[in-house]
Each structure stands twice: as C-alpha cells, then as structure tokens.
Write an enzyme that holds these catalytic residues in place. Structure first.
Site, short mmCIF file in Angstrom:
data_model
loop_
_atom_site.label_atom_id
_atom_site.label_comp_id
_atom_site.label_asym_id
_atom_site.label_seq_id
_atom_site.Cartn_x
_atom_site.Cartn_y
_atom_site.Cartn_z
N ASP A 177 -8.68 -16.27 -16.56
CA ASP A 177 -9.50 -16.76 -15.45
C ASP A 177 -10.53 -17.78 -15.94
O ASP A 177 -11.19 -17.55 -16.97
CB ASP A 177 -10.22 -15.56 -14.82
N ASP A 181 -1.79 -1.21 -3.80
CA ASP A 181 -2.08 -0.47 -5.02
C ASP A 181 -0.94 -0.59 -6.04
O ASP A 181 0.10 -1.18 -5.75
CB ASP A 181 -2.37 1.00 -4.68
N HIS A 239 -3.91 -17.14 -4.94
CA HIS A 239 -4.80 -16.36 -4.08
C HIS A 239 -6.09 -17.11 -3.73
O HIS A 239 -6.94 -16.57 -3.05
CB HIS A 239 -5.14 -15.06 -4.80
N ASP A 240 -6.25 -18.33 -4.21
CA ASP A 240 -7.47 -19.09 -3.97
C ASP A 240 -7.27 -20.26 -3.01
O ASP A 240 -8.21 -21.04 -2.81
CB ASP A 240 -8.00 -19.68 -5.30
N ASN A 259 -0.16 4.53 -0.36
CA ASN A 259 -0.72 5.81 0.09
C ASN A 259 -1.44 5.73 1.43
O ASN A 259 -2.19 6.62 1.80
CB ASN A 259 -1.65 6.39 -0.98
N ASP A 271 -4.40 -10.34 -15.67
CA ASP A 271 -5.46 -11.32 -15.51
C ASP A 271 -6.57 -10.95 -16.50
O ASP A 271 -6.90 -9.77 -16.64
CB ASP A 271 -6.00 -11.25 -14.08
N ASP A 316 -3.92 3.96 2.68
CA ASP A 316 -5.36 3.77 2.90
C ASP A 316 -5.69 2.32 3.28
O ASP A 316 -6.85 1.92 3.36
CB ASP A 316 -6.17 4.21 1.67
N GLU A 363 -6.53 -20.76 -16.71
CA GLU A 363 -6.85 -21.47 -15.48
C GLU A 363 -7.85 -22.56 -15.85
O GLU A 363 -8.87 -22.27 -16.49
CB GLU A 363 -7.47 -20.51 -14.46
N ASP A 377 0.85 -1.20 0.00
CA ASP A 377 0.00 0.00 0.00
C ASP A 377 0.89 1.25 0.00
O ASP A 377 1.60 1.50 0.97
CB ASP A 377 -0.89 -0.04 1.25
O1 TEU Z 1 -10.96 -19.16 -9.67
C1 TEU Z 1 -11.77 -20.18 -10.10
C2 TEU Z 1 -11.64 -21.47 -9.41
O2 TEU Z 1 -11.93 -22.47 -10.00
C3 TEU Z 1 -11.19 -21.54 -8.02
O3 TEU Z 1 -10.02 -22.03 -7.69
C4 TEU Z 1 -12.15 -20.99 -7.05
O4 TEU Z 1 -11.59 -19.97 -6.30
C5 TEU Z 1 -12.63 -22.02 -6.10
O5 TEU Z 1 -13.02 -23.13 -6.80
C6 TEU Z 1 -13.78 -21.50 -5.32
O6 TEU Z 1 -14.40 -22.53 -4.63
C7 TEU Z 1 -10.92 -17.98 -10.37
C8 TEU Z 1 -10.16 -16.94 -9.58
O7 TEU Z 1 -8.85 -17.36 -9.39
C9 TEU Z 1 -10.91 -16.69 -8.31
O8 TEU Z 1 -10.24 -15.81 -7.46
C10 TEU Z 1 -12.26 -16.13 -8.67
O9 TEU Z 1 -13.03 -15.98 -7.52
C11 TEU Z 1 -13.00 -17.03 -9.66
O10 TEU Z 1 -12.18 -17.48 -10.73
C12 TEU Z 1 -14.13 -16.28 -10.29
O11 TEU Z 1 -13.64 -15.28 -11.12
CA CA Z 2 -3.44 2.19 -1.21
#
Ligand code: TEU
Ligand code: CA
Length: 650
Positions: free
Chosen positions: A297, A127, A426-427, A121, A196, A123, A355, A119
């Site tokens: 995605d 960013d 991130h998932d 700035n 993405d 908040d 993905e 971050d």
């Molecule tokens: O993820 C899709 C996906 O299949 C996952 O791994 C999902 O987060 C998981 O199955 C949820 O139960 C992508 C993105 O990486 C994710 O962050 C998004 O939320 C999702 O698509 C929808 O755009």
């Molecule tokens: Ca920020």
C-alpha cells in the site's frame, strides 16, 4: 545513511550529474523524474515532444520558470524540483534481452475486497470463510493468484487500511485458523495468495502508537512522525489526501502527529531503524506462513523529507494535497525498498507489487527494473481518469486516451521491467460506468477493457466483479456512504456552500464506495452476498447483472473473461510475445503480439460508432478467436474488440 547531495557546481561548471536552478529544461530529460514530469505535462496539455526540442523552450533555465509562469510557480517549487531531480540523475537503461520468465508474469491476478466479497455467517460483512467458499468459482474462471485487501485487526476507519495489529485477523472477518485454512485451500487448488501490506501508516489504535504518545522517552516515540508545533501552530502546512490538515495534536506529549490519510492513520517514521527492523520481522512471519507475496500500500510514500519542508500550494492544486512533493518520492525511497526486499522478499523468494500513485514510467523503472532489486511490479493509475480529470469530475471517460498511454508502457518499459495492468480496484469507480451510462454498450465496454488487460504485455489484476461487468451504484444521501474519504469530501463541499443535493451528486459519482458494493452473485434479496442486510447497500443492478445468470450464458462478460483467460493460458504469445503497434487513426487501437512464428492481431474500436476495419482481414489467414459481438461484420462496430490468430495464408 542516504547520500548527501554534493556541491553542485565545480569551478562554475555544472558537473555531469547534479541539477541547479540554472539547469535547462532540456536537461530534465536525462533524469527519471524530470522525464516523467515533462511527459505528464505534454500528455495533459495534448502537446508533443517537439515543444521541448524547440531550442527556445529547451534552453529555458529552471529558475526562469518562476517569472515565466506569472506567479503560478515560486522559488520553493524550483527548489523542490531540483532536489527531486538530484535524487536519481540518470534514467534507467532498459535491457533488450529476452524477458526472464516468472510465475507472476504469466499469472492472472484477482483482487478481493473481503468486506464485500462473500458473507459466510450472515452478519452482513464479507469474511474469510466466504472467500474459501468461493475458491472453486475463482479457479473455474481461471484465476492463478489472489490479492487480498487487508484482513488484519483494525478499527475500520478506512476499512482495514488502518491496521491495529498486524498479526491478528479482524474479528469480523474470522480467525487466524480461518486464514490458515484459506491459504491451505488456495494452495491446494494450485493458486497463489498475496496479502496487502500497509506499512506507510498504522491505526492510531496500534499499540506502538499508543506507547508513542504516552511518553516522549518511549522507544516507540520514534516510530511515528511526531513533532512540536511551530510558532504556535502545526509543524508545516501539509494536508491530508482525505481532506483537512495532515496533523493531529496530542496533548500528552505536546506534539503533532502526521497523517497523510485519515486522522486515524498515523504515518510511520521509516528513518527509525528500529521500526524498519520491527516491520521486517512482521513481514517475515507472514512469509513464513507460506503466503506468496505482498501488494504494498502507498509504498512510494514511506520516505518523507526529514526536514518536513513547507508544501507548495501550486503543486497542491495539481495533485490534491499540500506537501505531496515531499513524500511521494522521498530521499530514501530506493534505499528503503532495497533493504525491505533484501531482508524479507528475497529471503522467501516472494513477489512484490507496490502501489505508486503519482509515479511515472521512468521512476517506475527505477523501482522495478530487475537488476535494481527493489520491487517486482508497481501499479500506476494514469489510465483511470482522462488527463486533467479526477474521479469526482463530471465528465465522460474517453477511451481514446488509452492508446498513447498504454502503447508507451508497452514499448518503452523494457524487458527487465514488467507492467501491471489495472483498470479497476477498490479505490475507483468502475470502468463501464465511467465511459458510458448507456446500458446497451455496458457489456461491450467491459469486454473491451478485459481484452486490453489480457492481451497486452503485463500482469492483469482483475478486480472482483469486473469479470461480470459490475458497474457503479447510486448514493442518494450521506447515510448511504461508508467511505471516510467521500464522507469528508461531502462535508467539505457542503461547508463550501454546496447544497446537500449538489454535494451528493459529485460524491456519488466519484466515491470509492462504487467499487465496494457487495459482489453480485445472484438475483436474490442481497445478491447472494449475505443472508441479511449488508454493511453497504447492494445495487438493484444485481437483478440484471450477477454471476449465476452469467455463468449460464455463453455471450456474457463472465464467459468472455473465462475465454480470454483460457486463451492467454494456452498461448505464451499473449504473455511474453512482442507488442507491435499497428498504425491506425486515433479512434481505433490495433496491435499484434508475436512470439516465434505465432502472432495474434487485436483490433479495438475505442468509440461508440461504426468505423472501417483497419486491416484487410484475409479470411483464410485470420482466425477469429474471440469477439465481443456474436459474428463478424464488414464494419468495426461500437466498442468492438476482436482477437485473431494470424496464420499462414492458405
Ligand atoms: O490508496 C492510496 C491512493 O493513493 C488512492 O488511490 C486513494 O484511495 C485516493 O487517492 C484517495 O483520494 C491506498 C489504498 O488502496 C486505499 O484504499 C487506502 O485508503 C489508502 O491507501 C490509505 O491506506
Ligand atoms: Ca460475515
């Protein structure tokens, strides 16, 4: 138009290529999807291929599975299976030619989740300028390419994966000028940037969607999957991956709109040519700016069976959402991917990684084989949980499952396909926390996973914080959570009778928020991420695990990662070399990478106990290049990983 499945029976004899319910189990092997299904079942049940080779099993007709399964499977299931099998009836024959060298095959990628990275700035929200400030850090680590999770304008129902305007930057993240500067700086430092691309759905606040539901005759109406109800209820029984039904009702048009993800993520209708053209235009405008490619995605979901058939409950109990079988590998997927590539990536010589949750290796080959001109790489996620387990399940991840799985991809994916190596994103919760909560092994396990990523064949994708071995957080109450998916999950558990405490225990373990806590830069109040309270709480762990401390320490996970990347950069063998498995017991994973006269030997203990070394380490011949212990020992220690350069015996 997509090919119409021709009559499958010619004079009562099954034509070479088409499947029916009279086809036999052993014939499934010929098709990519059938092969993947069998492989998955065998892998999940711990059985091996001899089961299918057994003539009694192999000769079972698909149609007979209904009665054999005692009600688990129904006719609709077989019908769907046959339909998918006929989509691509021949497995891809892999090339054995030398691998074609490409920048993205040798590059080390780093995924940034902008909201949680830096971050600038104060908040509390990460960013774009924060990322720009940290480019020297990434360069210093040895990163070649960055994948940026979405930074487009979004109401943030799903943290940017719900796009409101593809051509605007999210206000909280900065401006288009900030983005241009970031791109310029990335390139100036000799790195690449991929963005993405979320084109399976948009936010319900996107202007196309607003127009689509304002008037049935709007040209945008056809951009989405809007259908009238059936028998006074939803168009079908599909459910959302994020829980609940997959349809929203819109009174203005008296129709339902499909959303596979959250209620605010409306699925686009790829059947519409106008939509596809519109998307390609947008993609090309980004590529014109000079970005180097995209991570796509949920790209395997873009083609839905246009009939929107009812989903099978039996399949849903395995994959988590009703109807997934009609979306995850739809009838026109290959056609759309080819078109997308030809109209955009090919023109700009841009890289694409899709993905593909739920996509097995054979289907992955169909999507990524170079000659087919679809995508360059695809992420598959089988390695993220043990067979039969999900991220919300209460279990300790057993690393031993990795060996057969990774080995299969290394040996069978072919020289015209290139694997993507992913263990965190991130998932998903972080790996060290999944394997063991024992702090003493945390750094060993982090280093073990990084070793796999950087010494196996494929493109490594390091997720922010993985290079310092960040681990999972603790979420004690609902208000600690930010992720729409886990909030839905919590509410569902409570509605099913769990106490709030029980529900939180489950959700805390599996929530995607584990990977979304702020990056741990130092041990100050907000972990050096921000000067004020961050949008999601920092973990107290930043006092013991942070970049500042690890950069200074030679035996840290950071230093190990940097050394690994350096080793890979300096040795093409670790990128393009042949993968040669070394036969050992199941508890250890040992392999050789060989190119010309150079060979590396990688020796990994998958368990938290001592074991014997699996090969004679001849002192004069094996030079230890890297190890997650400080000195060599006669025994292979818990989670030990050692990389040797094999030379001539002196
Ligand atoms: O993820 C899709 C996906 O299949 C996952 O791994 C999902 O987060 C998981 O199955 C949820 O139960 C992508 C993105 O990486 C994710 O962050 C998004 O939320 C999702 O698509 C929808 O755009
Ligand atoms: Ca920020």
């Amino acid at each position: 138009m997509h090919p119409v499945v021709p009559d499958v029976r010619i004079n009562g004899i099954r034509s070479n290529t088409m499947f029916t319910s009279n086809s036999r189990i052993k014939e499934l092997f010929d098709t990519p999807f059938g092969y993947d299904v069998i492989e998955t079942i065998l892998y999940m049940t711990g059985k091996d291929i001899s089961l299918i080779k057994n003539p009694i099993v192999g000769n079972i007709k698909l149609g007979s599975l209904v009665s054999l399964s005692k009600g688990m499977l129904d006719d609709a299931f077989i019908d769907t299976l046959v339909r998918i099998l006929n989509r691509e009836t021949k497995r891809h024959e892999c090339s054995k030619n030398t691998v074609d060298q490409k920048w993205w095959k040798s590059a080390v990628f780093y995924q940034i989740y902008p909201r949680s990275f830096m971050d600038s700035n104060g908040d509390g929200i990460g960013d774009i300028n924060g990322i720009t400030q940290k480019l020297d850090y990434l360069k210093g680590l040895g990163i070649d390419a960055i994948w940026l999770s979405p930074v487009y304008d979004s109401p943030n129902d799903d943290n940017g994966y719900d796009i409101r305007d593809y051509e605007k930057i999210m206000e909280e993240f900065g401006t288009m000028a900030d983005f241009d500067r970031l791109l310029f700086e990335v390139h100036r430092k000799g790195m690449k940037l991929i963005m993405d691309l979320v084109i399976n759905h948009t936010s319900d606040e996107h202007k196309w969607f607003k127009a689509a539901i304002s008037d049935k005759s709007s040209p945008y109406h056809d951009y989405y999957i809007l259908r009238p109800g059936k028998n006074g209820t939803y168009p079908n029984n599909w459910t959302s991956v994020f829980g609940g039904g997959a349809w929203n009702y819109y009174e203005s048009v008296n129709e339902y709109g499909l959303h596979i993800f959250s209620k605010k993520q409306m699925d686009l209708n790829w059947e519409s040519e106008a939509l596809r053209k519109e998307l390609y235009g947008m993609v090309n405008r980004w590529l014109d700016k000079g970005i180097d490619g995209f991570r796509l995605d949920v790209i395997n979901l873009i083609s839905k069976d246009p009939q929107l058939p009812m989903g099978s409950e039996a399949i849903a109990s395995l994959v988590g959402a009703v109807g997934y079988e009609h979306t995850f590998y739809g009838p026109r997927l290959h056609e759309y991917l080819k078109e997308l590539r030809a109209e955009t990536f090919a023109v700009h010589n841009a890289f694409s990684v899709g993905e593909g949750a739920g996509v097995g290796m054979e289907v992955a080959k169909q999507i990524t084989a170079e000659g087919r001109k679809e995508l360059d790489e695809i992420f598959n996620f089988e390695q993220l949980d043990n067979p039969g387990e999900g991220r919300y399940d209460d279990y300790e991840y057993d690393l031993r499952y990795l060996k057969p799985l990774l080995s299969k991809w290394q040996l069978e994916y072919g020289n015209d396909c290139w694997p993507a190596l992913v263990f965190e994103n991130h998932d998903n919760p972080r790996m060290p926390g999944k394997v063991s909560n024992d702090q003493i092994y945390r750094d060993k396990i982090s280093k073990l996973i990084l070793t796999l990523m950087l010494t196996l064949r494929g493109t490594p994708y390091i997720y922010q914080g993985q290079e310092i071995g960040m681990t999972n957080s603790r979420f004690r109450e609902l208000s600690d959570l930010r992720d729409v998916e886990s909030i839905n999950k919590y509410n569902k558990l409570v509605s099913l009778g769990k106490t709030p405490k029980e529900a939180m225990k489950t959700v805390s373990k599996g929530t995607r928020d584990n990977a979304r806590i702020p990056m741990q830069w130092d041990d100050t109040d907000h972990g050096g991420f921000s000067s004020s309270d961050p949008w999601i709480a920092c973990s107290p762990d930043h006092h013991i695990c942070n970049v500042l401390e690890q950069i200074k320490r030679e035996d840290s996970t950071y230093s190990f990662t940097k050394a690994l990347i350096d080793l890979r950069h300096k040795n093409e063998t670790l990128v393009y070399g042949e993968y040669i498995p070394v036969k050992t017991d199941n508890d250890t994973f040992c392999y050789i990478r060989k190119l010309g006269s150079t060979s590396f030997y990688i020796e990994i203990n998958l368990l938290g106990t001592n074991t014997k070394r699996k090969k004679d380490i001849i002192k004069d011949k094996y030079t230890m290049m890297l190890c997650n212990y400080d000195k060599h020992d006669e025994l292979l220690r818990p989670y030990e990983t050692t990389i040797y350069l094999i030379g001539e015996e002196k």
